[in-house]
Design a protein around this motif. Structure first.
Motif, PDB file in Angstrom:
ATOM      1  N   ALA A 123      -5.535  -8.198  22.706  1.00  0.00           N
ATOM      2  CA  ALA A 123      -7.009  -8.445  21.468  1.00  0.00           C
ATOM      3  C   ALA A 123      -7.771  -7.477  20.759  1.00  0.00           C
ATOM      4  O   ALA A 123      -7.660  -8.888  19.489  1.00  0.00           O
ATOM      5  N   CYS A 124      -7.969  -6.159  21.381  1.00  0.00           N
ATOM      6  CA  CYS A 124      -8.609  -6.079  20.413  1.00  0.00           C
ATOM      7  C   CYS A 124      -8.063  -5.649  18.820  1.00  0.00           C
ATOM      8  O   CYS A 124      -8.688  -5.465  17.541  1.00  0.00           O
ATOM      9  N   VAL A 125      -7.187  -5.241  19.267  1.00  0.00           N
ATOM     10  CA  VAL A 125      -6.066  -4.876  17.616  1.00  0.00           C
ATOM     11  C   VAL A 125      -6.007  -5.625  16.989  1.00  0.00           C
ATOM     12  O   VAL A 125      -5.597  -5.664  15.909  1.00  0.00           O
ATOM     13  N   THR A 126      -5.194  -7.009  17.351  1.00  0.00           N
ATOM     14  CA  THR A 126      -5.359  -8.342  16.663  1.00  0.00           C
ATOM     15  C   THR A 126      -6.443  -8.588  15.564  1.00  0.00           C
ATOM     16  O   THR A 126      -6.500  -9.170  14.581  1.00  0.00           O
ATOM     17  N   VAL A 127      -7.963  -7.952  16.626  1.00  0.00           N
ATOM     18  CA  VAL A 127      -9.297  -7.799  15.364  1.00  0.00           C
ATOM     19  C   VAL A 127      -9.389  -6.884  14.236  1.00  0.00           C
ATOM     20  O   VAL A 127      -9.386  -7.141  13.366  1.00  0.00           O
ATOM     21  N   ALA A 128      -8.863  -6.180  14.323  1.00  0.00           N
ATOM     22  CA  ALA A 128      -9.289  -4.905  13.689  1.00  0.00           C
ATOM     23  C   ALA A 128      -7.371  -4.742  12.771  1.00  0.00           C
ATOM     24  O   ALA A 128      -7.871  -5.084  10.947  1.00  0.00           O
ATOM     25  N   LEU A 129      -7.019  -5.798  12.965  1.00  0.00           N
ATOM     26  CA  LEU A 129      -5.663  -6.361  11.777  1.00  0.00           C
ATOM     27  C   LEU A 129      -6.137  -6.602  10.843  1.00  0.00           C
ATOM     28  O   LEU A 129      -4.904  -7.625   9.780  1.00  0.00           O
ATOM     29  N   ARG A 130      -7.332  -7.654  11.474  1.00  0.00           N
ATOM     30  CA  ARG A 130      -7.431  -9.187  10.485  1.00  0.00           C
ATOM     31  C   ARG A 130      -7.952  -8.523   8.800  1.00  0.00           C
ATOM     32  O   ARG A 130      -8.045  -9.284   7.999  1.00  0.00           O
ATOM     33  N   LYS A 131      -8.202  -7.159   9.034  1.00  0.00           N
ATOM     34  CA  LYS A 131      -8.863  -6.775   7.761  1.00  0.00           C
ATOM     35  C   LYS A 131      -7.550  -6.178   6.563  1.00  0.00           C
ATOM     36  O   LYS A 131      -7.962  -6.206   5.701  1.00  0.00           O
ATOM     37  N   ARG A 132      -5.714  -5.860   7.300  1.00  0.00           N
ATOM     38  CA  ARG A 132      -4.878  -5.819   6.169  1.00  0.00           C
ATOM     39  C   ARG A 132      -4.816  -7.028   6.154  1.00  0.00           C
ATOM     40  O   ARG A 132      -3.356  -6.839   5.174  1.00  0.00           O
ATOM     41  N   ILE A 133      -3.648  -8.064   7.191  1.00  0.00           N
ATOM     42  CA  ILE A 133      -2.810  -8.850   6.999  1.00  0.00           C
ATOM     43  C   ILE A 133      -3.614 -10.033   7.620  1.00  0.00           C
ATOM     44  O   ILE A 133      -4.228 -10.681   7.879  1.00  0.00           O
ATOM     45  N   SER A 134      -2.889 -10.489   6.650  1.00  0.00           N
ATOM     46  CA  SER A 134      -2.769 -12.905   7.481  1.00  0.00           C
ATOM     47  C   SER A 134      -3.052 -12.803   8.467  1.00  0.00           C
ATOM     48  O   SER A 134      -2.332 -12.005   9.615  1.00  0.00           O
ATOM     49  N   ASP A 135      -3.244 -13.912   9.037  1.00  0.00           N
ATOM     50  CA  ASP A 135      -3.262 -14.349  10.341  1.00  0.00           C
ATOM     51  C   ASP A 135      -2.127 -15.104  10.956  1.00  0.00           C
ATOM     52  O   ASP A 135      -1.125 -14.622  11.719  1.00  0.00           O
ATOM     53  N   ASN A 136      -0.757 -15.237  10.033  1.00  0.00           N
ATOM     54  CA  ASN A 136       0.413 -16.025  10.267  1.00  0.00           C
ATOM     55  C   ASN A 136       1.311 -14.630  10.566  1.00  0.00           C
ATOM     56  O   ASN A 136       1.898 -14.509  11.811  1.00  0.00           O
ATOM     57  N   ASP A 137       0.757 -13.335   9.925  1.00  0.00           N
ATOM     58  CA  ASP A 137       1.413 -12.804  10.016  1.00  0.00           C
ATOM     59  C   ASP A 137       1.441 -11.913  11.665  1.00  0.00           C
ATOM     60  O   ASP A 137       2.293 -11.599  12.807  1.00  0.00           O
ATOM     61  N   ILE A 138      -0.725 -11.749  12.043  1.00  0.00           N
ATOM     62  CA  ILE A 138      -0.447 -11.111  13.082  1.00  0.00           C
ATOM     63  C   ILE A 138       0.168 -12.599  14.283  1.00  0.00           C
ATOM     64  O   ILE A 138       0.708 -11.966  15.394  1.00  0.00           O
ATOM     65  N   ARG A 178       9.157  -1.440   5.889  1.00  0.00           N
ATOM     66  CA  ARG A 178       9.367  -2.265   4.929  1.00  0.00           C
ATOM     67  C   ARG A 178       8.890  -3.590   4.645  1.00  0.00           C
ATOM     68  O   ARG A 178       7.733  -3.553   3.550  1.00  0.00           O
ATOM     69  N   GLU A 179       8.915  -3.821   5.813  1.00  0.00           N
ATOM     70  CA  GLU A 179       8.563  -4.797   6.449  1.00  0.00           C
ATOM     71  C   GLU A 179       7.034  -5.217   6.294  1.00  0.00           C
ATOM     72  O   GLU A 179       5.790  -5.802   6.334  1.00  0.00           O
ATOM     73  N   ALA A 180       6.201  -3.985   7.087  1.00  0.00           N
ATOM     74  CA  ALA A 180       4.962  -3.705   6.711  1.00  0.00           C
ATOM     75  C   ALA A 180       4.397  -3.972   5.807  1.00  0.00           C
ATOM     76  O   ALA A 180       2.985  -4.176   5.394  1.00  0.00           O
ATOM     77  N   GLN A 181       4.935  -2.840   4.485  1.00  0.00           N
ATOM     78  CA  GLN A 181       4.463  -2.684   3.446  1.00  0.00           C
ATOM     79  C   GLN A 181       4.246  -3.989   3.264  1.00  0.00           C
ATOM     80  O   GLN A 181       3.208  -4.406   2.164  1.00  0.00           O
ATOM     81  N   ARG A 182       5.338  -4.990   2.535  1.00  0.00           N
ATOM     82  CA  ARG A 182       5.413  -6.228   2.561  1.00  0.00           C
ATOM     83  C   ARG A 182       4.242  -6.858   2.870  1.00  0.00           C
ATOM     84  O   ARG A 182       3.568  -7.860   1.903  1.00  0.00           O
ATOM     85  N   ILE A 183       4.086  -6.790   3.965  1.00  0.00           N
ATOM     86  CA  ILE A 183       2.735  -8.077   4.815  1.00  0.00           C
ATOM     87  C   ILE A 183       1.604  -7.234   4.260  1.00  0.00           C
ATOM     88  O   ILE A 183       0.511  -7.918   4.844  1.00  0.00           O
ATOM     89  N   GLY A 184       1.099  -6.206   4.058  1.00  0.00           N
ATOM     90  CA  GLY A 184      -0.102  -5.615   3.772  1.00  0.00           C
ATOM     91  C   GLY A 184      -0.477  -4.296   5.042  1.00  0.00           C
ATOM     92  O   GLY A 184      -1.963  -3.586   4.734  1.00  0.00           O
ATOM     93  N   LEU A 185       0.504  -4.301   5.855  1.00  0.00           N
ATOM     94  CA  LEU A 185      -0.322  -3.350   7.048  1.00  0.00           C
ATOM     95  C   LEU A 185      -0.102  -1.667   6.677  1.00  0.00           C
ATOM     96  O   LEU A 185      -0.805  -0.864   7.133  1.00  0.00           O
ATOM     97  N   VAL A 186       0.999  -1.692   5.466  1.00  0.00           N
ATOM     98  CA  VAL A 186       1.210  -0.100   5.228  1.00  0.00           C
ATOM     99  C   VAL A 186       0.928  -0.222   3.946  1.00  0.00           C
ATOM    100  O   VAL A 186       1.624  -1.020   3.317  1.00  0.00           O
ATOM    101  N   ASP A 187       0.302   0.996   3.173  1.00  0.00           N
ATOM    102  CA  ASP A 187       0.359   1.397   1.778  1.00  0.00           C
ATOM    103  C   ASP A 187       1.640   2.078   1.148  1.00  0.00           C
ATOM    104  O   ASP A 187       2.003   1.382   0.037  1.00  0.00           O
ATOM    105  N   PHE A 188       2.252   2.511   1.261  1.00  0.00           N
ATOM    106  CA  PHE A 188       3.142   3.346   1.450  1.00  0.00           C
ATOM    107  C   PHE A 188       3.828   4.391   2.288  1.00  0.00           C
ATOM    108  O   PHE A 188       3.271   4.528   3.219  1.00  0.00           O
ATOM    109  N   VAL A 189       5.223   3.873   1.780  1.00  0.00           N
ATOM    110  CA  VAL A 189       6.648   3.711   2.546  1.00  0.00           C
ATOM    111  C   VAL A 189       7.333   5.064   2.288  1.00  0.00           C
ATOM    112  O   VAL A 189       7.560   4.855   0.681  1.00  0.00           O
ATOM    113  N   GLY A 190       7.048   6.350   2.484  1.00  0.00           N
ATOM    114  CA  GLY A 190       8.506   7.706   1.934  1.00  0.00           C
ATOM    115  C   GLY A 190       7.891   8.391   2.590  1.00  0.00           C
ATOM    116  O   GLY A 190       7.572   8.615   4.250  1.00  0.00           O
TER     117      GLY A 190
END
Length: 106
Positions: free
Chosen positions: A33-48, A61-73
């Motif tokens: 529950a607590c983590v999902t509140v923090a995730l709302r700042k980065r990704i959509s409710d559907n992805d959560i 790569r999927e995390a980058q696509r949904i906006g959870l990660v800014d850079f992969v590499g």
């Protein structure tokens, strides 16, 4: 490597290509529950909802696509680039108060 995605205090999120994100506690009956509140700042409710419902990990790569990660590499190289870009020394002028008062009177 499975990690909980707590990103509420970071402005930039970096991930190695082999990183996975998910909520393993969902598969054993827990609710993040607590983590999902923090995730709302980065990704959509559907992805959560998807992450919390099935409990399956997603790759970087999927995390980058949904906006959870800014850079992969290569994280170390990217971090060095960000630090070099944003942490350059700044010039500051220190003035003695009586000098400032003389300048303000003039």
């Amino acid at each position: 490597m499975l990690q909980d995605a707590v990103l509420d205090s970071s402005q930039v999120s970096l991930a190695e290509p082999d990183t996975t994100f998910g909520f393993p506690e969902v598969r054993v009956g827990g609710l993040p529950a607590c983590v999902t509140v923090a995730l709302r700042k980065r990704i959509s409710d559907n992805d959560i909802r998807k992450l919390v419902t099935d409990g399956m990990p997603i790759d970087a790569r999927e995390a980058q696509r949904i906006g959870l990660v800014d850079f992969v590499g290569d994280v170390e190289t990217e971090l060095s680039r960000i630090i070099f870009k944003n942490c350059k020394p700044k010039v500051t002028n220190v003035m003695y108060r009586p000098d400032c008062e003389k300048a303000w009177e003039a």
